[in-house]
Design an enzyme around this catalytic site. Structure first.
Site, PDB file in Angstrom:
ATOM      1  N   TYR B  48       0.802  -1.234   0.000  1.00 49.44           N
ATOM      2  CA  TYR B  48       0.000   0.000   0.000  1.00 49.44           C
ATOM      3  C   TYR B  48       0.830   1.276   0.000  1.00 49.44           C
ATOM      4  O   TYR B  48       0.303   2.346  -0.296  1.00 49.44           O
ATOM      5  CB  TYR B  48      -0.956   0.011   1.205  1.00 49.44           C
ATOM      6  CG  TYR B  48      -0.359  -0.518   2.481  1.00 49.44           C
ATOM      7  CD1 TYR B  48      -0.581  -1.839   2.864  1.00 49.44           C
ATOM      8  CD2 TYR B  48       0.437   0.268   3.290  1.00 49.44           C
ATOM      9  CE1 TYR B  48      -0.024  -2.345   4.030  1.00 49.44           C
ATOM     10  CE2 TYR B  48       0.987  -0.233   4.456  1.00 49.44           C
ATOM     11  CZ  TYR B  48       0.753  -1.541   4.821  1.00 49.44           C
ATOM     12  OH  TYR B  48       1.306  -2.042   5.969  1.00 49.44           O
ATOM     13  N   ILE B  51       1.011   3.422  -3.247  1.00 48.90           N
ATOM     14  CA  ILE B  51      -0.247   4.018  -3.716  1.00 48.90           C
ATOM     15  C   ILE B  51      -0.928   4.880  -2.650  1.00 48.90           C
ATOM     16  O   ILE B  51      -1.896   5.585  -2.920  1.00 48.90           O
ATOM     17  CB  ILE B  51      -1.225   2.913  -4.200  1.00 48.90           C
ATOM     18  CG1 ILE B  51      -1.336   1.784  -3.171  1.00 48.90           C
ATOM     19  CG2 ILE B  51      -0.772   2.377  -5.556  1.00 48.90           C
ATOM     20  CD1 ILE B  51      -2.321   0.687  -3.534  1.00 48.90           C
ATOM     21  N   HIS B  52      -0.427   4.830  -1.412  1.00 47.85           N
ATOM     22  CA  HIS B  52      -1.052   5.592  -0.317  1.00 47.85           C
ATOM     23  C   HIS B  52       0.046   6.241   0.503  1.00 47.85           C
ATOM     24  O   HIS B  52       0.427   5.723   1.556  1.00 47.85           O
ATOM     25  CB  HIS B  52      -1.887   4.654   0.554  1.00 47.85           C
ATOM     26  CG  HIS B  52      -2.722   5.380   1.584  1.00 47.85           C
ATOM     27  ND1 HIS B  52      -2.223   5.872   2.776  1.00 47.85           N
ATOM     28  CD2 HIS B  52      -4.033   5.691   1.595  1.00 47.85           C
ATOM     29  CE1 HIS B  52      -3.177   6.436   3.477  1.00 47.85           C
ATOM     30  NE2 HIS B  52      -4.290   6.349   2.790  1.00 47.85           N
ATOM     31  N   PHE B  53       0.627   7.370   0.058  1.00 44.94           N
ATOM     32  CA  PHE B  53       0.343   8.038  -1.206  1.00 44.94           C
ATOM     33  C   PHE B  53       1.671   8.205  -1.941  1.00 44.94           C
ATOM     34  O   PHE B  53       2.715   8.262  -1.267  1.00 44.94           O
ATOM     35  CB  PHE B  53      -0.268   9.418  -0.952  1.00 44.94           C
ATOM     36  CG  PHE B  53      -1.558   9.386  -0.188  1.00 44.94           C
ATOM     37  CD1 PHE B  53      -2.753   9.147  -0.864  1.00 44.94           C
ATOM     38  CD2 PHE B  53      -1.593   9.595   1.182  1.00 44.94           C
ATOM     39  CE1 PHE B  53      -3.955   9.146  -0.164  1.00 44.94           C
ATOM     40  CE2 PHE B  53      -2.802   9.575   1.867  1.00 44.94           C
ATOM     41  CZ  PHE B  53      -3.976   9.344   1.201  1.00 44.94           C
ATOM     42  N   ASN B  58       2.188   6.311   3.755  1.00 45.93           N
ATOM     43  CA  ASN B  58       1.808   6.037   5.145  1.00 45.93           C
ATOM     44  C   ASN B  58       0.729   4.959   5.161  1.00 45.93           C
ATOM     45  O   ASN B  58       0.007   4.772   4.194  1.00 45.93           O
ATOM     46  CB  ASN B  58       1.389   7.318   5.872  1.00 45.93           C
ATOM     47  CG  ASN B  58       0.145   7.936   5.316  1.00 45.93           C
ATOM     48  OD1 ASN B  58      -0.957   7.567   5.688  1.00 45.93           O
ATOM     49  ND2 ASN B  58       0.311   8.882   4.385  1.00 45.93           N
TER      50      ASN B  58
END
Lengths: 79, 153
Positions: B48, B51-53, B58
Site C-alpha cells: 500500500y 499508492i497511499h500516497f 503512510n
C-alpha cells in the site's frame, strides 16, 4: 422500581424504543433487535435481575411477551 | 491462564487472514480471553505504500484498524475451543492521531473488555515511534458460536 418497570427499561434502553411499542416487539422486528442486540438485551436482563439464562431460554426468547414467560422460570414475575 | 507468544508461523493457526492482508507479524504476548499484543514491521515494500500516497507513503487508517481487530481476534481465538474459528467485525469506532510511516514497527495492544456467547467487546491501541497513532473500540464475533444462541426465525 417493580419488575415490569425493570423489564421495560432493559428493552427501552437496549433498543432505543418507546415503551408503547414494546407489546408487539419481536426478534428482528426492528433493526436494533438483531443478533448483537439480542445478546445485549439478554446480558442487560441478567444484570438487572441477577440471573443467568440457560442456553435454551436465550434461544426461545423471541419476543417481549415470550420473555415474560421465560422469566417466570427464574421466579421473576412480570405483571 | 498463562501468557505466551506466537511467531509468524504459529500465528497462522489463530488468525485466518493471510499476507498481504495479515496485518500482524508477531504476537509478543497473549493471555487468552484477556489481551494480545504484538507488532507489524512496516517494510518499505508493503503493497500500500506506493499508492497511499505517492511521495508521502503512510499506512492507511483502514489497515491500522484492521491490525487492531486482527490482534483482538487472537485474544479470543487462543481460548480453548476457538482455534481456527472465523471471526467477523460487528462495529468499530476509531480515532487516528498520527501518520504511520514505512520503516517502523506498528505496535499493537488490545484488551478484551468482555467475551460472552460469541461476542467480544474490546479496545485496541496502535503505536509508531513510541507514540499513539490510533485507538479503537471494537466489537467482533465468532458467528459459529453466536448463532447457537439466537432465536429461530
Amino acid at each position: 422500581m417493580n419488575n415490569l418497570d425493570k423489564y421495560n427499561q432493559v428493552f427501552v434502553k437496549t433498543f432505543s424504543i418507546k415503551k408503547e411499542k414494546l407489546k408487539k416487539l419481536k426478534y428482528n422486528s426492528i433493526s436494533k433487535w438483531d443478533s448483537v442486540g439480542h445478546m445485549s438485551m439478554i446480558s442487560a436482563l441478567e444484570d438487572s435481575f441477577k440471573i443467568t439464562f440457560e442456553m435454551d431460554d436465550i434461544i426461545d426468547f423471541s419476543s417481549y411477551e415470550v420473555g415474560k414467560k421465560i422469566l417466570k422460570k427464574y421466579k421473576i414475575i412480570i405483571k | 491462564m498463562k501468557t505466551f507468544s506466537l511467531n509468524n508461523l504459529e500465528l497462522l493457526e489463530y488468525q485466518p487472514n493471510r499476507p498481504p492482508f495479515l496485518m500482524i507479524d508477531h504476537v509478543t504476548k497473549v493471555m487468552p480471553g484477556k489481551f494480545a499484543e504484538g507488532y507489524k514491521k512496516l517494510i518499505k515494500t508493503e503493497w500500500y505504500f506506493p499508492i497511499h500516497f505517492p511521495g508521502n507513503p503512510n499506512m492507511p487508517g483502514a489497515l491500522q484498524l484492521e491490525a487492531l481487530a486482527q490482534m483482538l481476534t487472537v485474544a479470543i481465538t487462543t481460548l480453548p475451543g476457538n482455534k481456527g474459528k472465523v471471526t467477523h467485525a460487528i462495529s468499530h469506532q476509531v480515532k487516528f492521531k498520527k501518520e504511520v510511516k514505512p520503516g517502523r514497527n506498528f505496535v499493537i495492544k488490545t484488551k478484551v473488555n468482555s467475551w460472552n456467547r460469541g461476542i467480544c467487546r474490546g479496545i485496541g491501541l496502535g503505536f509508531t515511534d513510541g507514540e499513539l497513532a490510533c485507538e479503537a473500540e471494537m466489537t467482533i464475533t465468532i458467528p459459529e458460536i453466536l448463532k447457537k444462541f439466537l432465536p429461530k426465525k
